[in-house]
Each structure stands twice: as structure tokens, then as C-alpha cells.
Design a protein around this motif. Structure first.
Motif, mmCIF file in Angstrom:
data_model
loop_
_atom_site.group_PDB
_atom_site.id
_atom_site.type_symbol
_atom_site.label_atom_id
_atom_site.label_comp_id
_atom_site.label_asym_id
_atom_site.label_seq_id
_atom_site.Cartn_x
_atom_site.Cartn_y
_atom_site.Cartn_z
ATOM 1 N N LYS A 251 0.815 -1.210 0.000
ATOM 2 C CA LYS A 251 0.000 0.000 0.000
ATOM 3 C C LYS A 251 0.850 1.262 0.000
ATOM 4 O O LYS A 251 0.467 2.288 -0.565
ATOM 5 N N ILE A 252 2.012 1.193 0.645
ATOM 6 C CA ILE A 252 2.941 2.332 0.669
ATOM 7 C C ILE A 252 4.344 1.807 0.361
ATOM 8 O O ILE A 252 4.813 0.868 1.004
ATOM 9 N N ILE A 253 4.988 2.397 -0.629
ATOM 10 C CA ILE A 253 6.333 1.997 -1.046
ATOM 11 C C ILE A 253 7.320 2.938 -0.359
ATOM 12 O O ILE A 253 7.244 4.164 -0.550
ATOM 13 N N ILE A 254 8.258 2.387 0.428
ATOM 14 C CA ILE A 254 9.165 3.233 1.199
ATOM 15 C C ILE A 254 10.628 2.884 0.906
ATOM 16 O O ILE A 254 10.964 1.737 0.608
ATOM 17 N N TYR A 255 11.474 3.910 0.970
ATOM 18 C CA TYR A 255 12.917 3.710 0.852
ATOM 19 C C TYR A 255 13.626 4.864 1.535
ATOM 20 O O TYR A 255 13.254 6.010 1.309
ATOM 21 N N PRO A 256 14.648 4.581 2.378
ATOM 22 C CA PRO A 256 15.123 3.265 2.764
ATOM 23 C C PRO A 256 13.985 2.437 3.377
ATOM 24 O O PRO A 256 13.121 2.971 4.060
ATOM 25 N N TYR A 257 14.046 1.129 3.148
ATOM 26 C CA TYR A 257 12.982 0.261 3.635
ATOM 27 C C TYR A 257 13.183 -0.061 5.120
ATOM 28 O O TYR A 257 14.224 0.241 5.721
ATOM 29 N N THR B 73 11.884 8.338 0.871
ATOM 30 C CA THR B 73 10.741 8.488 -0.030
ATOM 31 C C THR B 73 9.603 7.551 0.367
ATOM 32 O O THR B 73 9.830 6.435 0.835
ATOM 33 N N ALA B 74 8.396 8.031 0.150
ATOM 34 C CA ALA B 74 7.195 7.224 0.406
ATOM 35 C C ALA B 74 6.191 7.485 -0.706
ATOM 36 O O ALA B 74 5.873 8.641 -1.006
ATOM 37 N N THR B 75 5.721 6.409 -1.321
ATOM 38 C CA THR B 75 4.727 6.517 -2.393
ATOM 39 C C THR B 75 3.472 5.741 -2.009
ATOM 40 O O THR B 75 3.535 4.544 -1.725
ATOM 41 N N PHE B 76 2.349 6.426 -1.998
ATOM 42 C CA PHE B 76 1.072 5.774 -1.725
ATOM 43 C C PHE B 76 0.582 5.112 -3.007
ATOM 44 O O PHE B 76 0.430 5.780 -4.039
ATOM 45 N N ASN B 77 0.343 3.824 -2.942
ATOM 46 C CA ASN B 77 -0.152 3.060 -4.080
ATOM 47 C C ASN B 77 -1.556 3.551 -4.445
ATOM 48 O O ASN B 77 -2.489 3.450 -3.647
ATOM 49 N N LYS C 218 8.607 16.692 -11.386
ATOM 50 C CA LYS C 218 8.847 15.298 -11.741
ATOM 51 C C LYS C 218 8.311 14.301 -10.710
ATOM 52 O O LYS C 218 8.242 13.108 -10.979
ATOM 53 N N ILE C 219 7.968 14.782 -9.536
ATOM 54 C CA ILE C 219 7.443 13.904 -8.504
ATOM 55 C C ILE C 219 5.941 13.731 -8.725
ATOM 56 O O ILE C 219 5.203 14.706 -8.828
ATOM 57 N N ARG C 220 5.511 12.491 -8.802
ATOM 58 C CA ARG C 220 4.104 12.215 -9.086
ATOM 59 C C ARG C 220 3.245 12.409 -7.841
ATOM 60 O O ARG C 220 3.710 12.292 -6.712
ATOM 61 N N LYS C 221 1.986 12.665 -8.086
ATOM 62 C CA LYS C 221 1.025 12.826 -6.999
ATOM 63 C C LYS C 221 1.002 11.552 -6.151
ATOM 64 O O LYS C 221 0.969 10.446 -6.671
ATOM 65 N N GLY C 222 0.995 11.726 -4.841
ATOM 66 C CA GLY C 222 0.971 10.576 -3.937
ATOM 67 C C GLY C 222 2.349 10.153 -3.465
ATOM 68 O O GLY C 222 2.460 9.234 -2.645
ATOM 69 N N THR C 223 3.394 10.804 -3.965
ATOM 70 C CA THR C 223 4.758 10.518 -3.531
ATOM 71 C C THR C 223 5.280 11.691 -2.708
ATOM 72 O O THR C 223 5.100 12.850 -3.088
ATOM 73 N N TYR C 224 5.941 11.368 -1.609
ATOM 74 C CA TYR C 224 6.485 12.386 -0.720
ATOM 75 C C TYR C 224 7.950 12.079 -0.428
ATOM 76 O O TYR C 224 8.320 10.927 -0.199
ATOM 77 N N VAL C 225 8.763 13.119 -0.462
ATOM 78 C CA VAL C 225 10.199 12.983 -0.237
ATOM 79 C C VAL C 225 10.582 13.758 1.010
ATOM 80 O O VAL C 225 10.332 14.967 1.096
#
Length: 302
Positions: free
Chosen positions: A188-194, A221-225, A260-267
Motif C-alpha cells: 500500500k505504501i512503497i518506502i525507501y530506505p525500507y 521516499t514514500a509513495t502511496f499506491n 517530476k514527482i508524481r502525486k501521492g509521492t512524498y520525499v
């Protein structure tokens, strides 16, 4: 004693030889929450052509000039199509002068835009090449390529300009099904560093285009699927060391200077380099689909 030495040497050799760029990238994607990629020889051909071009001309760019040596095609999408891939959809990463694929991938993961390309949810295929320390990675979507191969001509709602033939269109419904099939298998949420990642670098790496006009610590970084979260409003995104908040800046699609950062992604960008051999904790809070979502994890620097 000789047998033990020989066995140890053999095991070391097997471990070294077990490394592949695909395996390393997939390990990162899987631990971060994304689905694995499949190696594609056609994409690798396009990557090899561009790596050769970059090496021959010292033109460190995603684009090619038709008057230059080893010219193949002007853009990443035109290169994969010319190589034989059946869609123009492509994400391309490039790095230069790294000592190995591992070093190349680690440098790209220390950036923001190129990291997000490696972790992009809507790709399932990758090809890569290295020519004299010029590393090129081309990533695309095999499901869209298969749809393009069917040459649809009529549909009530369509998407155009993603197939090799400009007259070909993709029905919106089939496009959505293809994309959602990749999103469903991801977290549901893609994170890095994991979570619980060790040996994390302390410094972020600047890139082209420039992400920030200053030195910064290793970005989080965190991206909401989007399959699970259609509407996301960030409440807070914070980094802590020894219980104390670390000074950071949050960058998203609303304030990214390069769009360049897509909606739903936070840095989450540390304003100073991280400390070596230190444990950091991250707390992410958001309103997602009208419900409060809280995600906490930690990592340790090298």
C-alpha cells in the motif's frame, strides 16, 4: 586444511557471481514494497545502443543527435520502439563512470528522481547495459506492449500516442486493467530506505535536473499506491534520531521545482548529512481515503 581453503574460495566465488543488476534492483523493489521486474532483451538492446552512443560522444543525456557517432534514435521511447518493444512507455535511468553495476544502482538510489524511477509501480520489465562505465537502464510495461500489438481501432474511450504506430490506440478500460494488475501486487505504501535497512548512506546525491540547490542528507521516499489510496493528504513526515527530530524538508508534486514527482509521492529531505553508524526512525502520517494512516519504520546508516 587445503580442502577447507578451496571450499571457502569456491563459496566466495559463487556469492560474487550470484550478483546481477536485475537481482539487486528486484531486491530493493521487493523490500520497499514494489513488485519485481522481468529482464527483457529488447529493452536491453535499446539500453546498449544508448550506452554506446554516450560513450562514443561523451554526451551525458537521455537524447541523441542524428549527426553524432553511433546514433540510434533520438529519445528513450523512440529507441525502445526501434529496438522492437511494442510501446512508447518507458522510464530510463543513466549513470556514468561508476566502478560496477552495484555502485551505479546505489548512486541512482541516493538521488530522488532516479530512485523513484527504479521504484515506479507501473513498470514490469527492464533491460540494461554498460559500455565503458556508461550505465543505461530502460524500464517499461509489457502488458501495455501486448495491448498495442493487437492494433485496436475503435473504442468509446481511448489512450493514444503510446503505441509504436501512431494510428494505434489503447482502449481506456484495457489500459486501466493492465495498470491495476501491477498495482494490486504491490504494498500500500512503497518506502525507501525500507524498514530495518542497514548500511544506508549518509548523503543524498544531486542529479540532472537538480533536485535541490544545496547539499542534503540521504532522502527518504514514500509513495502511496494509487490502487489503494485515491485521495491522499499528508499530515506530517518526520525523521528522528535518539528521540529528537532531525531538520528536514518535505517535497512533493506541489513544490517540486522540476515537476517530476508524481502525486501521492512524498520525499523527506534531511537538511544536513546523516550521522554515520546511527539509527533513524521515520513517522509518516496522512489522511488517505478519509482515514488516518500512520506508518513508522527505522533504518541504520553505514
Amino acid at each position: 586444511m587445503a580442502k577447507k581453503v578451496l571450499l571457502s574460495t569456491l563459496l566466495t566465488t559463487i556469492i560474487i557471481n550470484a550478483f546481477t543488476p536485475l537481482g539487486y534492483i528486484n531486491s530493493i523493489r521487493e523490500k520497499s514494497g514494489a513488485k519485481k521486474l522481468t529482464y527483457d532483451a529488447t529493452l536491453a538492446k535499446a539500453a546498449k545502443k544508448h550506452a554506446t552512443y554516450v560513450y562514443k560522444n561523451s554526451e551525458y543525456s537521455h537524447y541523441e543527435n542524428s549527426s553524432s557517432l553511433a546514433y540510434f534514435a533520438p529519445t528513450p521511447w523512440s529507441r525502445i520502439v526501434k529496438a522492437g518493444f511494442k510501446t512508447k512507455v518507458v522510464v530510463e535511468n543513466i549513470s556514468f563512470f561508476n566502478s560496477s553495476y552495484k555502485a551505479s544502482i546505489e548512486q541512482l538510489m541516493a538521488t530522488v528522481y532516479h530512485r523513484l524511477a527504479f521504484l515506479y509501480l507501473k513498470i514490469d520489465s527492464i533491460g540494461y547495459a554498460n559500455v565503458a562505465k556508461m550505465y543505461v537502464y530502460d524500464m517499461s510495461n509489457s502488458k501495455i506492449a501486448r495491448i498495442c500489438s493487437k492494433h485496436y481501432k475503435n473504442a468509446p474511450m481511448i489512450i493514444d500516442n503510446i503505441c509504436p504506430n501512431e494510428s494505434d490506440i489503447v482502449p481506456q478500460r484495457k489500459f486501466n486493467i493492465a495498470m491495476n494488475s501491477l498495482l494490486i501486487g504491490a504494498k500500500k505504501i512503497i518506502i525507501y530506505p525500507y524498514s530495518n535497512q542497514n548500511n544506508v548512506p549518509t548523503k543524498g546525491v544531486e542529479e540532472v535536473p537538480k533536485f535541490l540547490y544545496q547539499n542534503f542528507g540521504y532522502p527518504i521516499t514514500a509513495t502511496f499506491n494509487s490502487y489503494y489510496y485515491r485521495k491522499v493528504r499528508l499530515i506530517s513526515f518526520k525523521l528522528f534520531k535518539d528521540g529528537k527530530e532531525v531538520p528536514t524538508k518535505v517535497v512533493s508534486n506541489t513544490n517540486d521545482i522540476n515537476n517530476k514527482i508524481r502525486k501521492g509521492t512524498y520525499v523527506l529531505v534531511p537538511l544536513n548529512y546523516l550521522k554515520h553508524n546511527s539509527k533513524y526512525s521515520v513517522v509518516l502520517k496522512a489522511d488517505a481515503n478519509g482515514k488516518k494512516v500512520v506508518k513508522k519504520w527505522s533504518f541504520t546508516t553505514r
